[in-house]
Write a protein that holds these residues in place. Sequence first.
Motif, PDB file in Angstrom:
ATOM      1  N   UNK A 181       6.498  35.157   6.613  1.00  0.00           N
ATOM      2  CA  UNK A 181       6.197  36.562   6.900  1.00  0.00           C
ATOM      3  C   UNK A 181       7.282  37.095   7.821  1.00  0.00           C
ATOM      4  N   UNK A 182       7.946  38.162   7.377  1.00  0.00           N
ATOM      5  CA  UNK A 182       9.033  38.763   8.154  1.00  0.00           C
ATOM      6  C   UNK A 182       8.610  40.149   8.623  1.00  0.00           C
ATOM      7  N   UNK A 192       6.293  26.847   6.778  1.00  0.00           N
ATOM      8  CA  UNK A 192       5.834  28.186   7.148  1.00  0.00           C
ATOM      9  C   UNK A 192       6.686  28.771   8.270  1.00  0.00           C
ATOM     10  N   UNK A 193       6.922  30.083   8.159  1.00  0.00           N
ATOM     11  CA  UNK A 193       7.752  30.785   9.141  1.00  0.00           C
ATOM     12  C   UNK A 193       7.158  32.155   9.427  1.00  0.00           C
ATOM     13  N   UNK A 194       7.126  32.512  10.695  1.00  0.00           N
ATOM     14  CA  UNK A 194       6.904  33.888  11.137  1.00  0.00           C
ATOM     15  C   UNK A 194       8.220  34.358  11.719  1.00  0.00           C
ATOM     16  N   UNK A 195       8.676  35.523  11.277  1.00  0.00           N
ATOM     17  CA  UNK A 195       9.969  36.016  11.724  1.00  0.00           C
ATOM     18  C   UNK A 195       9.841  37.453  12.219  1.00  0.00           C
ATOM     19  N   UNK A 225      10.698  32.579  14.350  1.00  0.00           N
ATOM     20  CA  UNK A 225      12.115  32.917  14.440  1.00  0.00           C
ATOM     21  C   UNK A 225      12.277  34.383  14.844  1.00  0.00           C
ATOM     22  N   UNK A 226      13.426  34.677  15.427  1.00  0.00           N
ATOM     23  CA  UNK A 226      13.739  36.048  15.824  1.00  0.00           C
ATOM     24  C   UNK A 226      15.161  36.391  15.402  1.00  0.00           C
ATOM     25  N   UNK A 227      15.291  37.450  14.623  1.00  0.00           N
ATOM     26  CA  UNK A 227      16.604  38.014  14.308  1.00  0.00           C
ATOM     27  C   UNK A 227      16.821  39.195  15.247  1.00  0.00           C
ATOM     28  N   UNK A 228      17.893  39.172  16.019  1.00  0.00           N
ATOM     29  CA  UNK A 228      18.191  40.271  16.944  1.00  0.00           C
ATOM     30  C   UNK A 228      19.518  40.914  16.550  1.00  0.00           C
ATOM     31  N   UNK A 229      19.478  41.938  15.690  1.00  0.00           N
ATOM     32  CA  UNK A 229      20.719  42.542  15.207  1.00  0.00           C
ATOM     33  C   UNK A 229      21.440  43.354  16.269  1.00  0.00           C
ATOM     34  N   UNK A 277      10.441  40.285  21.786  1.00  0.00           N
ATOM     35  CA  UNK A 277      11.156  39.043  22.125  1.00  0.00           C
ATOM     36  C   UNK A 277      10.261  38.145  22.971  1.00  0.00           C
ATOM     37  N   UNK A 278       9.602  38.735  23.958  1.00  0.00           N
ATOM     38  CA  UNK A 278       8.690  37.971  24.811  1.00  0.00           C
ATOM     39  C   UNK A 278       7.528  37.398  24.004  1.00  0.00           C
TER      40      UNK A 278
END
Length: 260
Positions: A82-83, A131-134, A177-181, A159-160
């Motif tokens: 889930x993104x 499984x991933x949560x993003x 996971x965290x994508x920080x563009x 982020x926190x």
Amino acid sequence: MKTNGNTIFITGGASGIGRALAEALHQAGNTVIIASRRKALLEAVVQANPGMVSLVLDVSTADGIQSAAKEAITRFPDINVVINNAGIMQIDDAAAVLDDAQMLDILSTNLLGPMRLTSAFVEHLKTKKDAVIMYVTSVLGFVPLAPAAVYSATKAAMHSFAMSQRFMLRNSGVRVLEIAPPWVQTDLLNSNEEPRAMPLKPFIEETMAVLATDADEILVERANVLRSRPGPGEMAFVTEFNRAFLSGVSSTANPTDVRA
């Protein structure tokens, strides 16, 4: 993260970073379900990407999230990723009276939306392999853009939250996971031709490469300068960063991401 063979649900998948990421994951051999509140755009993306499917979702409402999550799990029981990408960015003025309706809109979409969506999927994800949560956040969660104070604050909060959730799920088999563009060229805020922003294609290519590693934070090279700034003395950098942005000066800071 395993980058193929997944069944992926992504919000905000009809445009900008969300669409580009969805298409890259689709081309990599994943089943991709894109969600957005804009049905016409969803249909256009699906038509351009045979095999991709869509679901209408407004992440700013609790009822909409519960209904969409239930439908998604029923129709696509193999969902294992889930993104949370959907988000809105609006200019504000923290030195003046803030518009309450605008604040609620940003908070409901950028903060409560991902929290509610993850909550709706988390027990299902615990039953799935790989499984991933993003969360797609922003470098502005580390160094705020002052003319978008509420937006920046929601990204810092996400982020926190992602770090807390990563700890709480550490023994569950679900990765967080965290994508920080950085600032990326998209159609929002007329940034498609913004020379200070990173072109979308290389951003997605670099992001996909980092996703294939064991990293929890998915950062392209341009994002690292802001990721490293929080800490003692950070206000001096925040001041310089915002002055450069407002003056239009080219900077390696790449001030913001603008997405849908």
